[in-house]
Write a protein that holds these residues in place. Structure first.
Motif, PDB file in Angstrom:
ATOM      1  N   TYR A 208       0.809  -1.393   0.010  1.00 44.75           N
ATOM      2  CA  TYR A 208       0.026  -0.041   0.032  1.00 44.75           C
ATOM      3  C   TYR A 208       0.827   1.316  -0.056  1.00 44.75           C
ATOM      4  N   ALA A 209       1.986   1.173   0.703  1.00 44.10           N
ATOM      5  CA  ALA A 209       2.675   2.474   0.966  1.00 44.10           C
ATOM      6  C   ALA A 209       3.417   2.515  -0.421  1.00 44.10           C
ATOM      7  N   GLY A 210       3.699   1.585  -1.249  1.00 42.13           N
ATOM      8  CA  GLY A 210       4.412   1.930  -2.414  1.00 42.13           C
ATOM      9  C   GLY A 210       3.596   2.296  -3.460  1.00 42.13           C
ATOM     10  N   ILE A 211       2.423   1.625  -3.481  1.00 38.93           N
ATOM     11  CA  ILE A 211       1.203   2.160  -4.412  1.00 38.93           C
ATOM     12  C   ILE A 211       1.114   3.857  -4.358  1.00 38.93           C
ATOM     13  N   SER A 212       1.249   4.045  -2.886  1.00 40.16           N
ATOM     14  CA  SER A 212       0.522   5.663  -2.692  1.00 40.16           C
ATOM     15  C   SER A 212       1.747   6.710  -3.063  1.00 40.16           C
ATOM     16  N   CYS A 213       2.900   6.371  -3.301  1.00 35.70           N
ATOM     17  CA  CYS A 213       3.849   7.303  -3.759  1.00 35.70           C
ATOM     18  C   CYS A 213       3.478   7.978  -5.069  1.00 35.70           C
ATOM     19  N   THR A 214       3.725   9.289  -5.108  1.00 37.59           N
ATOM     20  CA  THR A 214       3.579  10.280  -6.139  1.00 37.59           C
ATOM     21  C   THR A 214       5.005  10.621  -6.657  1.00 37.59           C
ATOM     22  N   ARG A 215       5.984  10.377  -5.959  1.00 35.23           N
ATOM     23  CA  ARG A 215       7.474  10.423  -6.154  1.00 35.23           C
ATOM     24  C   ARG A 215       8.372   9.638  -5.556  1.00 35.23           C
ATOM     25  N   ARG A 216       9.563   9.270  -6.057  1.00 38.81           N
ATOM     26  CA  ARG A 216      10.422   8.345  -5.508  1.00 38.81           C
ATOM     27  C   ARG A 216      11.455   8.912  -4.797  1.00 38.81           C
ATOM     28  N   PRO A 217      11.599   9.386  -3.613  1.00 34.44           N
ATOM     29  CA  PRO A 217      12.561  10.045  -2.897  1.00 34.44           C
ATOM     30  C   PRO A 217      13.872   9.201  -2.878  1.00 34.44           C
ATOM     31  N   ASP A 218      15.048   9.953  -2.480  1.00 34.61           N
ATOM     32  CA  ASP A 218      16.196   9.135  -2.621  1.00 34.61           C
ATOM     33  C   ASP A 218      16.230   8.780  -0.957  1.00 34.61           C
ATOM     34  N   PHE A 219      16.534   7.467  -0.390  1.00 37.15           N
ATOM     35  CA  PHE A 219      16.716   7.306   0.973  1.00 37.15           C
ATOM     36  C   PHE A 219      17.848   6.652   1.147  1.00 37.15           C
ATOM     37  N   SER A 220      19.128   6.838   0.331  1.00 34.96           N
ATOM     38  CA  SER A 220      20.247   6.468   0.330  1.00 34.96           C
ATOM     39  C   SER A 220      21.033   6.947   1.632  1.00 34.96           C
ATOM     40  N   THR A 221      20.727   8.246   2.012  1.00 30.53           N
ATOM     41  CA  THR A 221      21.631   9.012   3.262  1.00 30.53           C
ATOM     42  C   THR A 221      20.519   9.223   4.234  1.00 30.53           C
ATOM     43  N   VAL A 426       6.710  16.941   0.521  1.00 31.89           N
ATOM     44  CA  VAL A 426       7.351  16.761   2.120  1.00 31.89           C
ATOM     45  C   VAL A 426       8.616  15.794   2.100  1.00 31.89           C
ATOM     46  N   ASP A 427       9.529  15.848   2.906  1.00 27.31           N
ATOM     47  CA  ASP A 427      10.861  15.195   2.909  1.00 27.31           C
ATOM     48  C   ASP A 427      10.595  14.025   4.326  1.00 27.31           C
ATOM     49  N   GLN A 428       9.995  14.587   5.217  1.00 26.41           N
ATOM     50  CA  GLN A 428       9.702  14.195   6.519  1.00 26.41           C
ATOM     51  C   GLN A 428       8.407  14.545   7.163  1.00 26.41           C
ATOM     52  N   VAL A 429       7.848  13.191   7.752  1.00 29.59           N
ATOM     53  CA  VAL A 429       6.496  13.494   8.424  1.00 29.59           C
ATOM     54  C   VAL A 429       6.386  13.094   9.806  1.00 29.59           C
ATOM     55  N   ARG A 430       5.930  13.944  10.712  1.00 31.13           N
ATOM     56  CA  ARG A 430       5.392  13.365  11.933  1.00 31.13           C
ATOM     57  C   ARG A 430       4.510  12.335  11.960  1.00 31.13           C
ATOM     58  N   ILE A 431       4.584  10.922  12.536  1.00 33.28           N
ATOM     59  CA  ILE A 431       3.803  10.020  12.693  1.00 33.28           C
ATOM     60  C   ILE A 431       3.122   9.689  14.051  1.00 33.28           C
ATOM     61  N   GLY A 432       3.652  10.564  14.774  1.00 31.45           N
ATOM     62  CA  GLY A 432       3.201  10.267  16.455  1.00 31.45           C
ATOM     63  C   GLY A 432       2.354  11.596  16.777  1.00 31.45           C
ATOM     64  N   LEU A 455       5.565   3.579   6.204  1.00 30.23           N
ATOM     65  CA  LEU A 455       5.499   4.546   5.299  1.00 30.23           C
ATOM     66  C   LEU A 455       6.905   4.849   5.347  1.00 30.23           C
ATOM     67  N   ASN A 456       7.871   4.642   6.232  1.00 30.99           N
ATOM     68  CA  ASN A 456       9.232   5.062   6.366  1.00 30.99           C
ATOM     69  C   ASN A 456       9.941   4.487   5.256  1.00 30.99           C
ATOM     70  N   ARG A 457      10.707   5.286   4.568  1.00 32.28           N
ATOM     71  CA  ARG A 457      11.830   5.067   3.707  1.00 32.28           C
ATOM     72  C   ARG A 457      11.011   4.745   2.397  1.00 32.28           C
ATOM     73  N   ILE A 458       9.631   4.823   2.348  1.00 29.61           N
ATOM     74  CA  ILE A 458       9.042   4.628   1.123  1.00 29.61           C
ATOM     75  C   ILE A 458       8.334   5.858   0.666  1.00 29.61           C
ATOM     76  N   LEU A 459       7.459   6.207   1.583  1.00 25.48           N
ATOM     77  CA  LEU A 459       6.638   7.660   1.126  1.00 25.48           C
ATOM     78  C   LEU A 459       7.673   9.030   1.759  1.00 25.48           C
ATOM     79  N   TRP A 460       8.346   8.684   2.809  1.00 28.46           N
ATOM     80  CA  TRP A 460       9.045   9.632   3.453  1.00 28.46           C
ATOM     81  C   TRP A 460       9.940   9.076   4.339  1.00 28.46           C
ATOM     82  N   TRP A 461      10.590  10.255   5.226  1.00 30.21           N
ATOM     83  CA  TRP A 461      11.225   9.596   6.514  1.00 30.21           C
ATOM     84  C   TRP A 461      10.368   9.907   7.834  1.00 30.21           C
ATOM     85  N   ASN A 462       9.965   8.902   8.314  1.00 31.12           N
ATOM     86  CA  ASN A 462       9.058   9.039   9.594  1.00 31.12           C
ATOM     87  C   ASN A 462       9.677   9.748  10.801  1.00 31.12           C
TER      88      ASN A 462
END
Length: 636
Positions: A208-221, A426-432, A455-462
């Motif tokens: 579900y997280a993968g399907i919900s992406c509108t862009r593919r951010p770079d999470f390598s760093t 957005v690059d990061q999202v507060r999840i709590g 959602l972490n490292r798929i949509l954004w950094w949690n």
């Protein structure tokens, strides 16, 4: 009776238009499509037919028609399930209307998991449960007898998807609803709603997280670790205190290597809507950005870009920019900690231009990170200038205006962020929810960290919220519990109410280890928020441990689909595995330890907090009340 089976899901429609669907032991019965206009349920003439790829239901009524398509579907990775799509055509515009592809379902469960609308407030319900009504959003996982049924609506649809239900002996009234208010829309649809099932719920959530992406951010760093002013200082933060904490970090051999960002949270501005430095920042915000940059830090700043307090000039002189009441007047639609504010109307282009100019100005000062807060409160407004813009698009317009202003010069953190806006800007999202140094807050936030792990490292950094280390055992800080933030809720006629005068710091050192362990295994952002010069050496040592620990992927809460608060987490790192065992109870607990069942073959283990090494790995762990054991297993 018409049936459609694909993968693990069987969907049924009877001659009366009643729906049912199941995955193994999870059986949902008694549902019907539903259209409600101005609080009245529309009685429709329902027609059912086979289509080339599934089943179609049509509802006909003089107020409007609807059509529900049910068909086989596959995810991009090949997971099979059923897709629903409901279209509604109203005969005329309505003040309020809602539709439900399915409503009124009953299902016997062991566990229900649902997301909050924004960070925090996830639903984790073990059945049988106390009788109460609830709403969750976006996706819902229904679990029973080792089978899992996952209902997932699109994040970027025409309206916010709401799952309604009532807990008790079983789940009743289970519904998926899309609601509209003062929107001049007559043709709307739900988008593709996926119903997936199987015995691996973690994979379903990742799909579900993968399907919900509108862009593919770079999470390598990995994201930079930071320090934020809010949790300790709240509205008392000053320029002097920001620089004192920055100087402490810069001269600490561990912190200096790990903390790269300093964020000034709420309290620096004159008021909401008047984004100029207050007298506690006598040299202004450009000076502070310059000083922090000289010290080697990335400056960050907090905004609530949609809020305008009554004393702000925008609220006094530009009332056409404000969201409106039911009667069409500007209204105070925001309240938090007894602060009231108007909410800007993002359907007006001048508001979007104002937001872009605001962030352009502060990015030009040198700020490279912006925390955007209270985003979901835009939905508090009843009427907007342009009713043709769906309410689901309102936050997206605000975020895109800010992103346009910064023009790639800074990162954006969404806080109180509606997940429905997706990850486009957005690059990061507060999840709590907001965390404080209290055990009850740790317990509450653990559920949301767990519910949003995928959602972490798929949509954004949690962002799991702050990593805090100050405890009630701190004897260095005379102001440890001086702030009494909740006395604002005491009314003149109230009797003595201790909860409204509660301390912000009550956690013990072992409880701090639980909080810090959760931040580490979340695999997301790490932001400190203590007054660092006032910490005890033992408290600093806890921060050193997590800051120097090897980063890992998003930790999986392994008992997420059976426990109210997950107590067992598995995280993979480049060089091994971590297992986190948490005892949420008030009595000691013993856990059997079989690393092999998690695919861990190592014969050695390291206790992260006690620094004890085990070889061979013990068969059982004893965990003290309200504490944890975090074990690391290196690859052989």
């Amino acid at each position: 009776m018409m049936n459609l089976k694909y993968g693990a899901i069987v969907f049924s429609v009877d001659q009366g238009g009643n729906l049912g669907f199941r995955c193994g032991n999870v059986v949902v019965t008694g549902c019907r499509p539903e259209l409600i206009i101005d609080d009245a349920r529309v009685v429709s003439d329902v027609r059912i037919c086979r289509t080339e790829d599934g089943i179609r239901l049509e509802g006909l009524a003089f107020q409007g028609n609807w059509m529900l398509d049910i068909r086989a579907a596959e995810t991009p990775s090949g997971h099979k399930g059923i897709a629903l799509q409901m279209e509604v055509r109203l005969a005329s515009c309505a003040r309020a209307f809602s539709f439900a592809p399915f409503a009124g379902g009953n299902v016997r469960l062991e566990h229900y998991l649902g997301s909050g609308r924004a960070g925090g407030h996830a639903e984790s319900i073990v059945f049988p449960a106390l009788k109460r009504r609830f709403i969750s959003y976006y996706a819902a996982m229904l679990s029973r007898g080792g089978d899992h049924l996952y209902c997932a609506a699109p994040l970027s649809g025409a309206a916010l998807p709401e799952f309604h239900g009532e807990s008790g002996e079983l789940l009743t009234g289970f519904s998926l609803r899309f609601s509209f208010l003062h929107e001049t829309l007559t043709n709307v649809d739900s988008g593709n709603i996926l119903i997936l099932g199987g015995d691996d719920p973690f994979t379903l959530m990742e799909e579900y997280a993968g399907i919900s992406c509108t862009r593919r951010p770079d999470f390598s760093t990995p994201p930079a670790c930071g320090w934020n002013s809010w949790d300790y200082y709240r509205w008392t933060i000053t320029e002097e205190e920001v620089l004192a904490n920055a100087d402490f970090i810069a001269h600490d051999p561990v912190l200096a290597r790990r903390i790269r960002r300093i964020v000034i949270d709420d309290g620096w501005q004159y008021c909401y809507g008047e984004w100029e430095a207050n007298p506690l920042f006598p040299h202004g915000m450009e000076y502070l950005a310059r000083e922090l940059t000289k010290m080697g830090f990335e400056p960050g700043l907090w905004f609530a870009p949609i809020l305008a307090e009554p004393q702000s000039r925008i609220a006094q002189k530009e009332t056409q920019m404000l969201g409106m009441s039911e009667g069409g007047q500007p209204c105070l639609a925001f309240e938090c900690m007894r602060r009231n504010a108007f909410i800007l109307d993002p359907t007006r282009q001048e508001v979007c231009n104002w937001i872009s100019a605001l962030f352009d100005r502060y990015a030009a000062m040198g700020y490279r990170y912006f925390k955007l807060d209270f985003m979901q409160r835009v939905l508090n407004i009843r009427k907007f200038h342009n009713p043709t813009i769906p309410r689901a698009d309102l936050q997206r317009r605000i975020i895109e205006a800010a992103a346009h202003g910064i023009a790639g010069r800074a990162q954006l953190l969404g806080c109180n962020y509606l997940f429905a806006s997706g990850n486009g800007a957005v690059d990061q999202v507060r999840i709590g929810a907001d965390i404080h140094a209290r055990w009850d807050h740790i317990c509450q936030n653990a559920v949301s960290i767990a519910a949003n792990w995928h959602l972490n490292r798929i949509l954004w950094w949690n962002d799991p919220d702050f990593a805090l280390a100050r405890t009630v055992c701190n004897h260095r800080d005379p102001e440890l519990n001086r702030l009494r933030a909740h006395v604002v809720y005491v009314e003149p006629d109230d009797p003595l109410t201790p909860d409204k005068d509660r301390a912000l710091v009550t956690m013990e050192p072992a409880q701090a280890e639980v909080l810090l362990s959760l931040v580490l295994v979340s695999g997301g952002v790490c932001n400190l928020s203590d007054k660092l010069p006032a910490l005890e050496e033992s408290e600093l040592a806890m921060l050193y441990r997590i800051l120097q620990a090897e980063p890992g992927g998003a930790g999986r809460p392994l008992d997420l689909f059976s426990a109210e608060i997950p107590s067992l987490w598995h995280q993979k790192t480049q060089h091994g595995n971590r297992l986190l065992f948490i005892n949420w109870g008030d009595e000691s607990a013993t856990r059997f330890l079989e690393p092999g069942q998690f695919g861990i073959c190592s014969r050695k283990a390291h206790d992260f907090w006690s620094d004890e090494y085990f070889s061979p790995v013990p068969k059982m762990l004893t965990i003290a009340p309200r504490s944890c054991r975090l074990l690391e297993f290196p690859y052989i």
